[in-house]
Design an enzyme around this catalytic site. Structure first.
Site, PDB file in Angstrom:
ATOM      1  CB  CYS A  23       8.636   1.998 -13.657  1.00 60.15           C
ATOM      2  SG  CYS A  23       9.305   3.263 -14.726  1.00 60.15           S
ATOM      3  N   GLY A  50       3.355   4.199 -11.237  1.00 52.48           N
ATOM      4  CA  GLY A  50       3.532   4.862 -12.526  1.00 52.48           C
ATOM      5  C   GLY A  50       2.221   4.996 -13.254  1.00 52.48           C
ATOM      6  CG  ASN A 124      11.031   0.468 -10.286  1.00 54.90           C
ATOM      7  OD1 ASN A 124      10.976   1.687 -10.338  1.00 54.90           O
ATOM      8  ND2 ASN A 124      10.880  -0.205  -9.150  1.00 54.90           N
ATOM      9  N   GLY A 125      13.598   2.196 -11.815  1.00 56.92           N
ATOM     10  CA  GLY A 125      14.775   2.756 -11.173  1.00 56.92           C
ATOM     11  C   GLY A 125      15.352   3.895 -11.985  1.00 56.92           C
ATOM     12  CE1 TYR A 270       2.979  10.144  -1.161  1.00 52.10           C
ATOM     13  CE2 TYR A 270       4.291   9.201  -2.938  1.00 52.10           C
ATOM     14  CZ  TYR A 270       3.230   9.982  -2.515  1.00 52.10           C
ATOM     15  OH  TYR A 270       2.418  10.582  -3.445  1.00 52.10           O
TER      16      TYR A 270
END
Length: 495
Positions: A23, A50, A124-125, A270
């Site tokens: 996210c 996301g 996020n995670g 990336y």
């Protein structure tokens, strides 16, 4: 498709999909500003993290309003919606699911009402101790907590939100300081009540989270590129194990856990935008340096260096500069191709329809090519690229990868395939080269990649490359790694 953690993904064509991050999160406290629109633009800058759903929560100091839906940021929000979200503090979220289904109920920010007011939260995670947290939630809740399969929301974010809401006699900040030390895994949280925006980062700092200053406020975001787009000045990263609170009294910081840095190495390869700063280094510059190291480690006799756009471009520039081989654009990428939910028929597959990439025949015909890409996960993309370049008349195709072979799944917020679906495990470089149909194949070494980041090896999470996990992997997940279970290592001796 069954992922390594036993959950189903909802991608219709996973064979052609690269690694995905969990996210992007954003938070802003800025009286006098249009915070909903600032959050919209911040999420727009984080869209690469996301693409399943997006949401914004805004408070005017008295109540919190939440709007979220499935789709890209630009599809979820329009001018009228943003104009209706009035206030001076907001948080936002762009989601890719690594836990929980890709459905509206799992869109974020989550929201609960508490005796002290509202609480909205975005994450996020990926947490690795959700079973333990669910048991704790069941102990603290006055009503039975349904099993995750029966919950309206099935992601780990909902568990954290519900836990914080159980501390009726504490402020939001005090409740957070009770819950945060109990969380394990990777997490960057932005959350808010009616008056305050909060941000917190796990003790390892696995995922990035940056703090920025506006003329009349503060911003937190998953990447510094989102600060740039809203005109905020980068101040510093939110520290591992740190909780930040922003309200009318200013900014205050509290440490809830000891800092043990294990920043995600794959962010450099990336995930992060090239214009983002990670630990003081511009991602673009790191990727160019990786390309130079790749040219030193795996030279090739060739006429042209071309990238697989777009993520392979900086490393290709570095490779060309170091090797002295001219750089060129041999592949054209369709910038408007995102996710497609239309399954191609077998006939269309046989036609070799090229939605994402198409070669420039005039550039590649008769040439010996070095093709630089960021990673090989399943190998499908590289196999297709090599085949189409040969069809366009390339004389030789030498593939160079600006990351080591991906050997292990990630349990900290990147939706890698299970280990059985990765190309590298159990295969030599020569076998992988044959599998993708290239004339030669070379990966940058793990040591070379780490050297390009200018970070100490011990401060980086390298688990997807070397199988050494900085945070314990849950037992239920480890079962899916058999028969390689005994190979898993943990960096801390006491886990």
């Amino acid at each position: 498709m069954l992922r390594a953690d036993g959950r189903l993904t909802h991608e219709l064509d996973p064979a052609d999909r690269g690694p995905q991050d969990a996210c992007g999160v954003f938070g802003v406290w800025a009286p006098g500003e249009e915070v909903a629109k600032l959050t919209y633009y911040g999420l727009y800058a984080l869209q690469h993290r996301g693409q399943e759903s997006a949401g914004i929560a805004v408070s005017n100091g008295r109540q919190i309003m939440v709007f979220k839906d499935m789709g890209l940021v630009s599809q979820v929000f329009d001018e009228a919606t943003l104009n209706s979200l009035n206030g001076h503090l907001a948080i936002g979220h762009a989601r890719y699911s690594t836990t929980g289904a890709s459905v509206w109920n799992n869109a974020q920010p989550t929201f609960v009402s508490t005796p002290n007011g509202g609480l909205a939260l975005g994450h996020n995670g990926n947490l690795t101790n959700t079973d333990e947290l669910e048991a704790w939630l069941a102990e603290r809740s006055s009503e039975p907590v349904p099993h995750k399969e029966q919950m309206d929301s099935t992601n780990d974010t909902s568990i954290v939100t519900a836990l914080m809401a159980t501390f009726d006699d504490l402020t939001t900040e005090q409740a957070a300081l009770q819950v945060l030390p109990r969380l394990q895994g990777a997490f960057c949280l932005v959350f808010m009540d009616e008056q305050t925006v909060y941000a917190a980062r796990d003790p390892q700092g696995i995922r990035p989270l940056a703090l920025g200053r506006l003329e009349r406020g503060w911003v937190v975001a998953s990447e510094t590129a989102a600060l740039d787009i809203v005109g905020a000045t980068y101040v510093r990263d939110v520290g591992p194990g740190e909780l930040i609170a922003i309200d009318a009294d200013g900014l205050r910081c509290t440490r809830f856990a000891e800092e043990r840095p294990k920043h995600c190495l794959f962010e450099y390869v990336y995930l992060s935008r090239p214009d983002t700063l990670l630990e003081g280094r511009r991602v673009h510059n790191v990727r160019v340096k990786v390309g130079k190291i790749l040219a030193e480690e795996h030279p090739a006799e060739a006429d042209l260096v071309i990238p697989t756009p777009e993520s392979g471009t900086p490393a290709a520039i570095g490779y060309a500069d170091e090797s002295g081989i001219p750089y060129g654009q041999g592949l054209v990428r369709n910038a408007y191709v995102g996710r497609t939910f239309i399954q191609p028929s077998q006939t269309i597959r046989q036609l070799g329809i090229r939605l994402k990439l198409n070669p420039l025949r005039d550039v590649v015909e008769g040439k010996r090519l070095v093709v630089v890409d960021d990673t090989i996960v399943r190998g499908n993309t590289q196999r297709q690229v090599v085949a189409m370049l040969r069809q366009a008349g390339a004389k030789e195709v030498h593939v160079r990868i600006s990351a080591p072979p991906v050997q292990w799944p990630c349990f900290y917020g990147i939706d890698f395939a299970s280990r059985a679906e990765l190309l590298a495990p159990g295969m030599s470089v020569e076998e992988m080269c044959t599998a993708i149909g290239a004339d030669s194949l070379g990966f940058v070494s793990l040591e070379g990649l780490i050297r390009a980041t200018h970070q100490p090896k011990d401060d980086l999470c390298r688990a997807c490359f070397d199988g050494v996990y900085p945070v314990p992997v849950p037992a239920a997940v480890r079962e899916n790694l058999q028969p390689a279970l005994d190979e898993i290592e943990y960096e801390d001796a006491d886990v």
